[in-house]
Design a protein around this motif. Structure first.
Motif, mmCIF file in Angstrom:
data_model
loop_
_atom_site.group_PDB
_atom_site.id
_atom_site.type_symbol
_atom_site.label_atom_id
_atom_site.label_comp_id
_atom_site.label_asym_id
_atom_site.label_seq_id
_atom_site.Cartn_x
_atom_site.Cartn_y
_atom_site.Cartn_z
ATOM 1 N N LYS A 170 108.961 -7.161 28.087
ATOM 2 C CA LYS A 170 108.261 -8.444 28.048
ATOM 3 C C LYS A 170 108.307 -9.033 26.638
ATOM 4 O O LYS A 170 108.336 -10.256 26.463
ATOM 5 C CB LYS A 170 106.810 -8.242 28.480
ATOM 6 C CG LYS A 170 106.019 -9.511 28.657
ATOM 7 C CD LYS A 170 106.354 -10.202 29.955
ATOM 8 C CE LYS A 170 105.393 -11.334 30.248
ATOM 9 N NZ LYS A 170 105.726 -12.018 31.514
ATOM 10 N N ALA A 171 108.335 -8.160 25.625
ATOM 11 C CA ALA A 171 108.366 -8.638 24.236
ATOM 12 C C ALA A 171 109.638 -9.420 23.936
ATOM 13 O O ALA A 171 109.667 -10.257 23.023
ATOM 14 C CB ALA A 171 108.231 -7.460 23.271
ATOM 15 N N GLN A 172 110.712 -9.147 24.716
ATOM 16 C CA GLN A 172 111.977 -9.858 24.495
ATOM 17 C C GLN A 172 111.815 -11.361 24.699
ATOM 18 O O GLN A 172 112.553 -12.158 24.124
ATOM 19 C CB GLN A 172 113.052 -9.305 25.433
ATOM 20 C CG GLN A 172 113.479 -7.875 25.124
ATOM 21 C CD GLN A 172 114.058 -7.744 23.733
ATOM 22 O OE1 GLN A 172 114.961 -8.492 23.349
ATOM 23 N NE2 GLN A 172 113.534 -6.805 22.954
ATOM 24 N N THR A 173 110.849 -11.728 25.536
ATOM 25 C CA THR A 173 110.586 -13.147 25.787
ATOM 26 C C THR A 173 110.182 -13.865 24.503
ATOM 27 O O THR A 173 110.358 -15.084 24.379
ATOM 28 C CB THR A 173 109.451 -13.295 26.829
ATOM 29 O OG1 THR A 173 109.774 -12.524 27.978
ATOM 30 C CG2 THR A 173 109.236 -14.739 27.235
ATOM 31 N N LYS A 179 111.270 -13.300 21.336
ATOM 32 C CA LYS A 179 112.179 -13.102 20.196
ATOM 33 C C LYS A 179 112.186 -14.296 19.250
ATOM 34 O O LYS A 179 112.422 -14.145 18.043
ATOM 35 C CB LYS A 179 113.605 -12.832 20.702
ATOM 36 C CG LYS A 179 113.812 -11.445 21.275
ATOM 37 C CD LYS A 179 115.283 -11.158 21.522
ATOM 38 C CE LYS A 179 115.862 -12.101 22.563
ATOM 39 N NZ LYS A 179 117.265 -11.745 22.887
ATOM 40 N N HIS A 180 111.963 -15.491 19.794
ATOM 41 C CA HIS A 180 111.961 -16.689 18.948
ATOM 42 C C HIS A 180 110.773 -16.699 17.994
ATOM 43 O O HIS A 180 110.779 -17.400 16.973
ATOM 44 C CB HIS A 180 111.936 -17.942 19.820
ATOM 45 C CG HIS A 180 110.654 -18.140 20.559
ATOM 46 N ND1 HIS A 180 110.238 -17.278 21.565
ATOM 47 C CD2 HIS A 180 109.668 -19.075 20.429
ATOM 48 C CE1 HIS A 180 109.081 -17.695 22.032
ATOM 49 N NE2 HIS A 180 108.704 -18.765 21.363
ATOM 50 N N VAL A 181 109.731 -15.911 18.318
ATOM 51 C CA VAL A 181 108.530 -15.845 17.482
ATOM 52 C C VAL A 181 108.575 -14.643 16.553
ATOM 53 O O VAL A 181 108.192 -14.718 15.379
ATOM 54 C CB VAL A 181 107.265 -15.793 18.375
ATOM 55 C CG1 VAL A 181 106.041 -15.418 17.560
ATOM 56 C CG2 VAL A 181 107.051 -17.131 19.060
ATOM 57 N N GLY A 182 109.027 -13.512 17.081
ATOM 58 C CA GLY A 182 109.086 -12.296 16.280
ATOM 59 C C GLY A 182 109.377 -11.085 17.133
ATOM 60 O O GLY A 182 109.456 -11.172 18.363
ATOM 61 N N SER A 183 109.553 -9.952 16.507
ATOM 62 C CA SER A 183 109.828 -8.705 17.205
ATOM 63 C C SER A 183 108.723 -7.708 16.906
ATOM 64 O O SER A 183 108.188 -7.690 15.789
ATOM 65 C CB SER A 183 111.179 -8.121 16.755
ATOM 66 O OG SER A 183 112.229 -9.017 17.058
ATOM 67 N N PRO A 184 108.381 -6.889 17.884
ATOM 68 C CA PRO A 184 107.340 -5.885 17.624
ATOM 69 C C PRO A 184 107.826 -4.874 16.600
ATOM 70 O O PRO A 184 109.009 -4.513 16.580
ATOM 71 C CB PRO A 184 107.133 -5.232 18.998
ATOM 72 C CG PRO A 184 108.387 -5.513 19.766
ATOM 73 C CD PRO A 184 108.909 -6.816 19.271
#
Length: 847
Positions: free
Chosen positions: A361-364, A366-371
């Motif tokens: 879900k974090a891949q959604t 990517k435009h904001v940042g990566s965990p």
């Protein structure tokens, strides 16, 4: 320099026991707190008065200073010299944070986080030890023998169940341990094949990148225990303390046979169905325990973790931690703005914390940042705290993250904070144990909302995405599970959204900026509005009644598992059997889960027929697709006799047990009718009576409103005929009754819910069960809404019971013939029951 610790002190000055006195005597360090807050002082005073009690729970809001309270209590117990004192934290970060709190106060402490004590003061009785739950609950814990705790302070007790469960869970990743994964898969596959479930297992294993998971037949681990141990021992360095096999394997070693096995395409999980907390001495008699919790609105999950009810709850009257929140639900935005654009607009003016339930879900985002990577998490989180702009991606983390005040004021939650274990996914997504899920969800949401809202003077805005979480927060019965202030804030947010002129990404970001910039209009609206909001009293009452029973049931779960762990099979079964019926009143699906493990307990002892009887009950309450044995000797005979309907199968199977079994069925049928007519019985008891009657007829019978907060009170589904009957009970109405516009609207919603949720079942309408009366003129019931008087339903229930009862005096062949005939009659199938009762359209009673 002089080491003042080594200098002798006057022996006449006994160390104080009162924690307030301990605080008063702490050294005047530069960053020490000047005074205790009112809530802290009250909590300490009340605890000190009850200090000899074995269990005390102290409830203080997030940001209200629980850690200081816990530290002072720990020091008080050390001063009392009752024995070793342990302070348990949920993470290493929180161990370090608590240690810093001790340093601020000038209170001595020892830590243990990496296999070693930081000094010898704990071992010599001069200080308490701050450690993790993991270190305390691990199989070969160092806190044993001479270091066995005489007192434990459990910090964040409201999230302890997950950490205690982890101590009893062996997770085998296919990527990390491919051979072990393959070996265990080879052991369990024949168990699926025996039930003709091999294709089902293959389907789960083929679903890469999903949450597809299944549970092995319940007795699998018992039959395969020795082979599982041998497979683990074949793994190179399996017993290395640095690996992730040793500690859970040691905890389960003698009890693998009492575990459930869950399988997915990526991993295998072995864990007991309930937590056997009774195996821990420090959770038994003679130990002082203090549970620090931000919330304990309902104690069910707490009991599942600790196996104990908390009679003494210390909840000071304070508003510390009651921060201000604006909560926005994406499903209420009429223009359906894209979440990425909303986030981008927010970031123009504010920092943003994004919470997601999984790494995919974090891949959604990517435009904001990566965990951050695990090893960099703390450093990157601190960098975000110090930054003036930017975003931080939080993955599957609901506790131990503090971003107070200006460190972050805006949070976007993208999807329900789900559990990460296979067991969680199986119970919630596949068995729909929704009440169990809802209490956990309420705790998780409360925790998430506390990440950026840490105190009374704190404030923030939250945007909620994800259809699952939006539906949950729009269901009144779920919202009733949240703490009072958060309930009000959720409702207030929906009021704000109703009044929004526009909801483009710019509009949403603008509203959030108004809140964060302390717009006077917002502040006045919040003050004038929030206290007057609340969910309905009916929803609150139903939740309180249900959770009170489920907390008692949770004690029985722990007793069942503990006694199995100790080899007391009879005692284990007795613990669950004693609460089974009462549990079914509150949550029939949970009672079905109990039946799964009662069935396994009997099957493991060789009593297959009794085991199958429990498995059948589990299938009727949970799912016909449950991976449990469903055919015994009698079922084989019934099939050979040509039974074609659900009711025939039930009646002919009962008949094989003889006239006494037929009499028992008649008694149960009549008893449900008796409960329905009982003026003193609760509404949930009457709902359960109607549901149970359907179950006794062989139908899949459930209570959707109780289980999901949606749908009718009771539904019966004939899985073979694909037809059903739906009931909405209004038995609490006074005769003559008035059926209102609101109740008719509710009935229409139920019919729509059935059409959307139970698409494969034919529904002819809805039966409203209640006293005779009229339908109010402003209501507009459709042609498929009927009123059936309570007496009429009870009379038909008794009529069927009488027909079955008439067979008891017949010869065996006559009894079989009549029961077979009754079971085949259309009038007694689910659709037949509906048609026989649907005589009076509600619209015909309009006045």
């Amino acid at each position: 320099m002089i080491d003042f610790n080594k200098l002798s002190r006057p022996k006449t000055n006994a160390a104080p026991l009162d924690p307030l006195e301990i605080f008063a005597k702490t050294p005047n360090l530069s960053n020490a707190p000047n005074d205790l807050w009112k809530g802290q002082a009250e909590a300490l005073t009340r605890w000190h008065a009850d200090r000899i009690k074995e269990d005390n729970a102290i409830l203080l809001n997030t940001g209200a200073g629980k850690s200081i309270v816990g530290v002072l209590i720990a020091q008080s117990l050390v001063n009392e010299q009752i024995g070793p004192i342990v302070f348990a934290c949920s993470t290493i970060d929180l161990v370090e944070q608590t240690a810093r709190e001790c340093q601020r106060l000038g209170i001595p402490f020892t830590t243990r986080t990496s296999g070693e004590f930081s000094d010898d003061r704990f071992e010599t009785g001069k200080a308490f030890c701050i450690t993790t739950y993991q270190a305390l609950f691990v199989a070969n814990t160092t806190f044993s023998k001479g270091k066995t705790p005489a007192g434990v302070i459990f910090d964040d007790a409201h999230v302890a169940e997950r950490m205690i469960r982890d101590a009893f869970t062996l997770s085998i990743s296919k990527e990390t341990y491919p051979t072990l994964y393959s070996d265990i898969l080879g052991l369990v596959r024949p168990e699926f094949d025996k039930l003709n479930k091999g294709p089902h297992l293959n389907s789960v294993l083929e679903q890469q990148g999903t949450h597809a998971v299944t549970m092995c037949p319940p007795a699998t681990a018992n039959r395969c225990q020795t082979q599982i141990i041998e497979a683990i021992k074949r793994v190179k360095d399996w017993n290395s303390p640095k690996g992730d096999l040793l500690y859970p394997s040691l905890r389960l070693w003698d009890n693998f046979g009492n575990c459930a096995i869950y399988v997915s395409a990526h991993s295998i999980e072995i864990t007991p169905p309930f937590i056997p907390t009774g195996v821990y001495g420090f959770l038994g008699k003679g130990v002082r325990r203090v549970y620090l919790s931000a919330t304990l609105e309902f104690e069910t999950d707490f009991v599942r973790g600790f196996g104990r009810r908390i009679i003494n709850q210390i909840a000071p009257d304070n508003d510390a931690g009651n921060g201000e929140r604006l909560v926005l639900l994406s499903s209420l935005f009429k223009s359906k703005p894209d979440q990425k654009q909303v986030a981008s607009e927010i970031l123009k003016s504010n920092k943003l914390l994004v919470s997601v339930p999984s790494y995919p879900k974090a891949q959604t985002w990517k435009h904001v940042g990566s965990p951050p990577a695990r090893q960099n998490f703390s450093a990157e989180l601190q960098a975000f705290r110090n930054a003036s702009a930017g975003a931080f991606i939080l993955v599957s983390r609901i506790d131990g993250i503090d971003l107070p005040q200006n460190t972050c004021r805006v949070m976007l939650i993208d999807g329900a904070p789900s559990g990460t274990s296979l067991m969680d996914h199986y119970l919630f997504q596949h068995l729909s144990l929704s009440n169990l899920f809802s209490t956990k969800m309420a705790g998780r949401i409360t925790q998430l909302l506390g990440r950026i809202n840490r105190g009374r003077s704190d404030y923030g805005a939250f945007v909620i995405y994800g259809s699952d979480l939006n539906v949950w927060l729009k269901t009144e019965r779920n919202v009733a599970l949240l703490p009072p202030l958060i309930r009000k804030q959720v409702i207030l947010g929906q009021t704000v959204q109703d009044g929004m002129g526009g909801d483009t990404p710019a509009d949403i970001a603008g509203l959030i900026t108004q809140v964060i910039s302390r717009d006077q209009g917002w502040l006045q609206f919040y003050r004038d509005t929030v206290d007057g909001l609340e969910v309905s009293q009916d929803a609150l009452n139903k939740v309180k009644e249900r959770e009170a029973q489920l907390a008692a049931s949770a004690v029985a779960e722990c007793q069942f598992m503990t006694r199995l762990w100790q080899g007391d099979i009879d005692g284990a079964r007795k613990a669950l059997l004693e609460v089974l019926d009462e549990t079914a009143l509150a949550d029939a699906r949970l009672a079905g889960w109990y039946s799964v493990w009662l069935g396994a307990a009997y099957e493991n002892e060789g009593d297959n027929e009794t085991g199958i009887a429990h498995y059948k009950k589990a299938r009727s309450r949970l799912s016909a697709w449950l991976n449990v044995p469903f055919k015994g000797e009698i079922d084989t005979r019934v099939e050979a006799e040509g039974a074609k309907t659900s009711l025939q199968r039930i009646l002919l199977a009962i008949n094989h047990h003889g006239p006494q079994a037929v009499g028992d069925l008649v008694w149960k049928l009549n008893n449900q009718a008796k409960v329905l007519l009982d003026g003193t019985a609760s509404s949930r008891a009457k709902e359960e009576a109607v549901r149970m009657y359907g179950e006794l007829l062989g139908f899949d019978a459930s209570r959707p409103d109780n289980e999901f907060g949606l749908g009718p009170d009771v539904i019966w589904i004939d899985p073979y005929a694909k037809a059903g009957a739906a009931f909405e009970l209004k038995t609490e109405k006074i005769n003559p009754a008035e059926y209102t516009k609101s109740e008719v609207g509710q009935a229409h919603n139920h019919i729509q819910w059935l059409a959307e949720t139970e698409k494969e079942t034919a529904w002819e309408g809805l039966l409203i069960v209640g006293p005779p009366g009229v339908c109010k003129g402003e209501a507009s019931p459709s042609d498929n809404i009927y009123l059936v008087e309570t007496q009429a339903l009870a009379a038909r229930m008794r009529e069927f019971a009488a027909k079955v009862d008439d067979t008891r005096g017949r010869t065996a062949i006559e009894r079989w013939t009549i029961l077979n005939e009754i079971g085949g009659l259309s009038e007694w199938q689910a659709s037949g029951w509906f048609r026989a009762l649907a005589k009076t359209r509600l619209k015909s009673l309009k006045v």
